[in-house]
Design a protein around this motif. Structure first.
Motif, short mmCIF file in Angstrom:
data_model
loop_
_atom_site.label_atom_id
_atom_site.label_comp_id
_atom_site.label_asym_id
_atom_site.label_seq_id
_atom_site.Cartn_x
_atom_site.Cartn_y
_atom_site.Cartn_z
N LEU A 24 -4.61 8.60 -13.50
CA LEU A 24 -5.37 8.55 -12.25
C LEU A 24 -5.78 7.11 -11.93
O LEU A 24 -5.72 6.68 -10.76
CB LEU A 24 -6.61 9.44 -12.35
CG LEU A 24 -6.35 10.94 -12.47
CD1 LEU A 24 -7.66 11.68 -12.70
CD2 LEU A 24 -5.64 11.47 -11.23
N ARG A 25 -6.16 6.34 -12.95
CA ARG A 25 -6.52 4.93 -12.73
C ARG A 25 -5.31 4.14 -12.25
O ARG A 25 -5.42 3.31 -11.33
CB ARG A 25 -7.07 4.31 -14.01
CG ARG A 25 -8.48 4.73 -14.38
CD ARG A 25 -9.10 3.77 -15.39
NE ARG A 25 -8.26 3.64 -16.58
CZ ARG A 25 -8.38 4.38 -17.66
NH1 ARG A 25 -9.30 5.34 -17.71
NH2 ARG A 25 -7.60 4.19 -18.71
N ALA A 26 -4.17 4.40 -12.84
CA ALA A 26 -2.96 3.68 -12.45
C ALA A 26 -2.55 4.01 -11.02
O ALA A 26 -2.12 3.13 -10.27
CB ALA A 26 -1.82 4.00 -13.42
N ARG A 27 -2.71 5.26 -10.62
CA ARG A 27 -2.40 5.64 -9.24
C ARG A 27 -3.33 4.93 -8.27
O ARG A 27 -2.91 4.46 -7.20
CB ARG A 27 -2.51 7.16 -9.06
CG ARG A 27 -1.43 7.95 -9.80
CD ARG A 27 -1.63 9.45 -9.60
NE ARG A 27 -1.39 9.82 -8.22
CZ ARG A 27 -0.23 10.29 -7.75
NH1 ARG A 27 0.79 10.44 -8.56
NH2 ARG A 27 -0.11 10.62 -6.48
N ALA A 28 -4.61 4.84 -8.63
CA ALA A 28 -5.56 4.14 -7.78
C ALA A 28 -5.22 2.65 -7.71
O ALA A 28 -5.30 2.03 -6.64
CB ALA A 28 -6.98 4.33 -8.31
N ASP A 29 -4.83 2.07 -8.84
CA ASP A 29 -4.45 0.66 -8.86
C ASP A 29 -3.21 0.41 -8.00
O ASP A 29 -3.13 -0.61 -7.30
CB ASP A 29 -4.19 0.20 -10.29
CG ASP A 29 -5.46 0.13 -11.12
OD1 ASP A 29 -6.56 0.11 -10.54
OD2 ASP A 29 -5.34 0.09 -12.36
N ARG A 30 -2.27 1.33 -8.05
CA ARG A 30 -1.06 1.19 -7.24
C ARG A 30 -1.41 1.28 -5.75
O ARG A 30 -0.91 0.51 -4.93
CB ARG A 30 -0.04 2.26 -7.61
CG ARG A 30 1.23 2.24 -6.76
CD ARG A 30 1.92 0.92 -6.82
NE ARG A 30 3.01 0.82 -5.85
CZ ARG A 30 3.41 -0.30 -5.28
NH1 ARG A 30 2.81 -1.45 -5.57
NH2 ARG A 30 4.41 -0.30 -4.41
N ALA A 31 -2.30 2.21 -5.39
CA ALA A 31 -2.72 2.35 -3.99
C ALA A 31 -3.44 1.09 -3.51
O ALA A 31 -3.32 0.72 -2.34
CB ALA A 31 -3.62 3.57 -3.84
N ALA A 32 -4.15 0.44 -4.43
CA ALA A 32 -4.87 -0.79 -4.07
C ALA A 32 -3.98 -2.01 -4.11
O ALA A 32 -4.39 -3.11 -3.71
CB ALA A 32 -6.05 -0.98 -5.02
N GLY A 33 -2.75 -1.85 -4.60
CA GLY A 33 -1.81 -2.96 -4.64
C GLY A 33 -1.98 -3.89 -5.83
O GLY A 33 -1.41 -4.99 -5.85
N THR A 34 -2.73 -3.46 -6.84
CA THR A 34 -2.99 -4.34 -7.99
C THR A 34 -1.97 -4.16 -9.11
O THR A 34 -1.96 -4.95 -10.06
CB THR A 34 -4.41 -4.12 -8.54
OG1 THR A 34 -4.56 -2.74 -8.89
CG2 THR A 34 -5.45 -4.49 -7.49
N ILE A 35 -1.15 -3.11 -9.04
CA ILE A 35 -0.03 -2.98 -9.97
C ILE A 35 1.22 -2.63 -9.16
O ILE A 35 1.13 -2.15 -8.02
CB ILE A 35 -0.27 -1.93 -11.07
CG1 ILE A 35 -0.37 -0.52 -10.47
CG2 ILE A 35 -1.51 -2.26 -11.88
CD1 ILE A 35 -0.40 0.58 -11.53
N SER A 36 2.38 -2.85 -9.75
CA SER A 36 3.64 -2.58 -9.06
C SER A 36 4.06 -1.13 -9.24
O SER A 36 3.52 -0.40 -10.09
CB SER A 36 4.74 -3.48 -9.64
OG SER A 36 5.00 -3.13 -10.99
N ALA A 37 5.05 -0.71 -8.47
CA ALA A 37 5.60 0.64 -8.60
C ALA A 37 6.19 0.83 -9.99
O ALA A 37 6.09 1.91 -10.58
CB ALA A 37 6.65 0.88 -7.53
N GLU A 38 6.80 -0.22 -10.53
CA GLU A 38 7.39 -0.15 -11.86
C GLU A 38 6.32 0.04 -12.93
O GLU A 38 6.51 0.79 -13.90
CB GLU A 38 8.22 -1.40 -12.15
CG GLU A 38 9.47 -1.54 -11.30
CD GLU A 38 9.18 -1.97 -9.86
OE1 GLU A 38 10.06 -1.77 -9.00
OE2 GLU A 38 8.06 -2.48 -9.60
#
Length: 373
Positions: A24-38
């Motif tokens: 869930l944290r990683a999904r939120a980070d991806r939505a915020a643009g702080t991690i990549s799709a990979e």
């Protein structure tokens, strides 16, 4: 009592599982643009490996990826079909629970082009899942049934300029699904589940009233859905087991519809050409077992007696009594046991803990072993 080496298994489950906090944290980070799709996919991969291991450890013969890469059980698939897009309009589905009511809101869909399969949907996801299961465990792919494309908006969602004849829409939709079925089978899928709330919803007079008000044929719509599902799976290859799961809604431990399977039972059980039916029977709003009298020989019924909507663990003796009651209408040899729905049909999940989830799955396995051997 014979062991089952093909799906559905004596102890089984519907598909979705509670998302771990790190996912869930990683999904939120991806939505915020702080991690990549990979980077997100790497977290998903690790979480799926863990949850497949959990399913193996409790003794299940099938394993899903918990739908960990999805936001919802159905729309992530439907929006990948060619000719279907989300719109700015919102659909609000009213859900109920013992504490009160709440609404699930999502974008409406529009059929604004010819419906087609442009790529194998969830193909890469299945290949990864299949690579994680041990020998003796069958990777199971869950997708929404063709009915769900129509049920969300009815004929009003279909552009008449694209489909002046609605029959062509149905033909294209079933052809797209048939192509999907063939494609996942080519990837090695041997267990495919078509999730379908619509065939359970229409048992509820209030749901049929809503369909009539929007201009659909509520009294016969289930017959159309059965016909189109059959067209979608008619050419499935030998060795691919297809089941359908039919519940009355599942969102944050709430439901959308009530009533037994009586309205659809005769046509559904005698005509739908699937290998097994996952059915919701966890409480009084699901009705009794009498509709099972229409199940023909050879078809499996997976009794959803264990609820995913709360954490309290069911009594093994009570489950056995209910299995015995169901066997008055369909032979014990044709029965299996599962939860009544997934644990997390949407990313939010139901109101219970991971330990509750594991305990319920283990209970299902233990009970099935004692009933069927």
């Amino acid at each position: 009592m014979t062991l089952r080496d093909t799906p559905p298994f004596r102890a089984d489950h519907v598909g979705s599982l509670l998302r771990p906090e790190r996912l869930l944290r990683a999904r939120a980070d991806r939505a915020a643009g702080t991690i990549s799709a990979e980077e997100l996919r790497a977290v998903e991969d690790d979480a799926i490996r863990d949850v497949v291991r959990m399913q193996r450890d409790v003794g299940l013969r099938s394993a899903t990826d918990g739908e960990f890469r999805r936001t919802s059980w159905h729309m992530d698939f439907i929006y990948q079909l060619g000719g279907i897009h989300s719109t700015d309009e919102k659909i609000r589905v009213h859900f109920h629970n013992k504490q009160g009511d709440l609404d699930f809101t999502s974008a409406a869909l529009a059929v604004d082009g010819p419906v087609r399969l442009e790529k194998t949907i969830f193909g890469d996801d299945f290949v990864f899942l299949d690579s994680t299961v041990d020998e003796g465990v069958t990777a199971k792919l869950t997708i929404p049934s063709p009915s769900m494309v129509h049920y969300r908006g009815g004929k009003a969602s279909i552009d008449p300029a694209v489909y002046p004849d609605e029959e062509q829409f149905w033909a294209d939709l079933s052809a797209a699904y048939a192509a999907q079925v063939a494609a996942v089978a080519e990837l090695g899928c041997r267990y495919l589940q078509l999730d379908d709330t619509s065939l359970a919803y229409v048992n509820d007079p209030e749901q049929r009233k809503q369909l009539t008000e929007r201009g659909d044929d509520a009294e016969h719509q289930h017959l159309r859905y059965i016909k189109q599902i059959n067209a979608a799976i008619e050419g499935r290859p030998a060795g691919l087991s297809v089941t359908t799961h039919m519940c009355r809604g599942n969102f944050r431990s709430s439901w959308a519809a009530e009533g037994g399977y009586d309205f659809v039972a005769e046509a559904l059980f005698s005509e739908l050409a699937v290998d097994g039916f996952f059915l919701e029977f966890d409480d009084e709003r699901s009705g009794g077992f009498a509709p099972l009298r229409f199940v023909p020989p050879g078809k499996m019924v997976v009794l959803g007696l264990v609820t995913t909507k709360r954490g309290e663990l069911e009594s093994k003796d009570a489950l056995k009594r209910r299995i015995d009651e169901a066997s008055r209408y369909v032979p014990l040899e044709q029965l299996c046991l599962s939860p009544q729905c997934g644990f997390s049909s949407t990313v939010e999940g139901n109101v219970l803990s991971y330990d509750d989830e594991v305990a319920k799955l283990a209970l299902i396995v233990e009970t099935a072993q004692e009933v069927w051997g």
